[in-house]
Design a protein around this motif. Structure first.
Motif: not given
Length: 383
Positions: A187-188, A208-210, A356-358
């Motif tokens: 996920h992001g 999720l954040s921006e 890593s994220v995403a």
């Protein structure tokens, strides 16, 4: 049609992405909403994006046949096509570039604008696209309603043509048969990610954040351009569902929730940084990194437990989507675990992987039980 103004609504679909595909388009009188023209066609095997572009082209052609100079507002639920044709996104995929050029050429002297609309407002074009795909499944082409009313109905016992075999995006050895490919997406970013806080399945369940939303959209764009994902499965956590939904919207797919893909229960470590856990629960943390059977403080799960449920989730996905390419949106621990299991690596291997994220990983599974890791921690789509 002097003074005419048109609305073109277009859509396309692929049952498999790529798979049997078709498009639909309607031309509406912008003042009255009356349907002035319809177009649809079964186009054989193609991706969602190709079908959407062909729907756009058919709709523009129909509008120009009515009046070559009339202003046209194109409404589509494909954000990819709308953004690319509006000039805000680059068209990188070689299959899309000639289609976009053809659509621009049809525009002619009349002004054409593009606007995204939700799917529920694009029902007529969606209906036509599905009628075209249904017709293709029956071995025929779509016909306008007037022509269908005059034609004899096909025999109900007539055998349908076999569906073509799905294409796999990360190709493996052909002599082992068609594998099932799981594209594993972490996920992001969430608000907890930059702080490096433990975020499992029993904590605050952040969204999720921006930046995380941006990462999800970039991933969606990259996967749509690649055109190989045929199904989307997600962990039930908010951050994974938001990531999965961003991709699924772009691909025109639904998101299936799989409980076994949720993150590890980190117990009392939830929301704490690594340094805070080391300060408050040093013995438990040391044990956790030393044994796959050790559990975070106050948790009911170990990495061994996680491997069992993640493996069961994997098996359910493989059984449901044999020979297909499936996007699996999950978390650090389950994805590392699935990679470890595919490699036949020892349990402590999860502590030696960067994820890593995403990021994207890909594992192919064959009918004889073998697995092949094709991709690990790919973040090139975010650059």
């Amino acid at each position: 049609m002097a003074g005419a103004r048109f609305i073109v609504q277009a859509d396309g679909g692929s049952r498999g992405n790529p798979g049997p595909a078709g498009y639909g388009a309607v031309v509406l009188d912008a003042r009255t909403g009356e349907i002035l023209a319809e177009a649809a066609e079964y186009i054989g095997r193609a991706t969602n994006n190709v079908a959407e572009y062909k729907g756009l082209i058919a709709g523009l052609k129909a509008a120009r046949e009515l009046d070559p100079d009339a202003p046209v507002l194109v409404e589509m639920d494909s954000k990819l096509v709308v953004e690319q044709m509006s000039g805000r996104w680059k068209i990188k995929h070689p299959d899309m570039q000639p289609l976009a050029a053809e659509a621009r050429g049809i525009a002619g002297r009349g002004k054409v604008e593009y606007q995204w609309i939700p799917r529920e407002k694009n029902k007529e074009a969606d209906r036509l696209a599905n009628e075209a795909m249904d017709a293709g499944r029956q071995g025929r082409q779509w016909e306008p309603r007037a022509a269908r009313a005059a034609a004899p109905a096909p025999a109900m016992d007539e055998p349908l043509p076999a569906a073509p075999a799905p294409r796999v995006g990360w190709a493996g050895p052909a002599d082992l048969g068609t594998p099932t490919t799981l594209v594993l997406l972490r996920h992001g970013e969430t608000p907890l990610t930059p702080l490096r806080q433990f975020s499992g399945s029993t904590g605050s369940d952040p969204g999720l954040s921006e930046k995380g939303v941006w990462q999800a959209e970039r991933t969606a764009e990259a996967l749509a351009a690649r055109g190989t994902v045929q199904a989307v499965v997600s962990s039930p956590m908010l951050r994974t569902r938001q990531t999965a939904e961003a991709v699924a919207r772009r691909l025109g797919l639904d998101v299936r929730i799989e409980e076994g893909l949720r993150e590890l229960d980190f117990g009392a470590w939830e929301g704490l940084t690594f340094a805070e856990v080391m300060e408050r629960h040093p013995e438990d943390l040391t044990a956790f990194f030393g044994s796959a059977k050790a559990k975070p403080t106050g948790s009911a799960e170990s990495l061994t437990t996680l491997a069992h449920r993640a493996g069961q989730a994997r098996d359910r996905i493989l059984a449901r989507y044999p020979g297909r390419t499936v996007l699996v949106v999950s978390h650090v621990s389950p994805i590392k675990t699935l990679v470890r299991l595919a490699l036949g690596a020892p349990p402590d291997a999860v502590h030696r992987m960067e994820l890593s994220v995403a990021s994207l990983c890909a594992v192919q599974y064959y009918s004889d039980g073998n697995a092949s890791l094709r991709l690990l921690n790919d973040t090139s789509h975010l650059r």
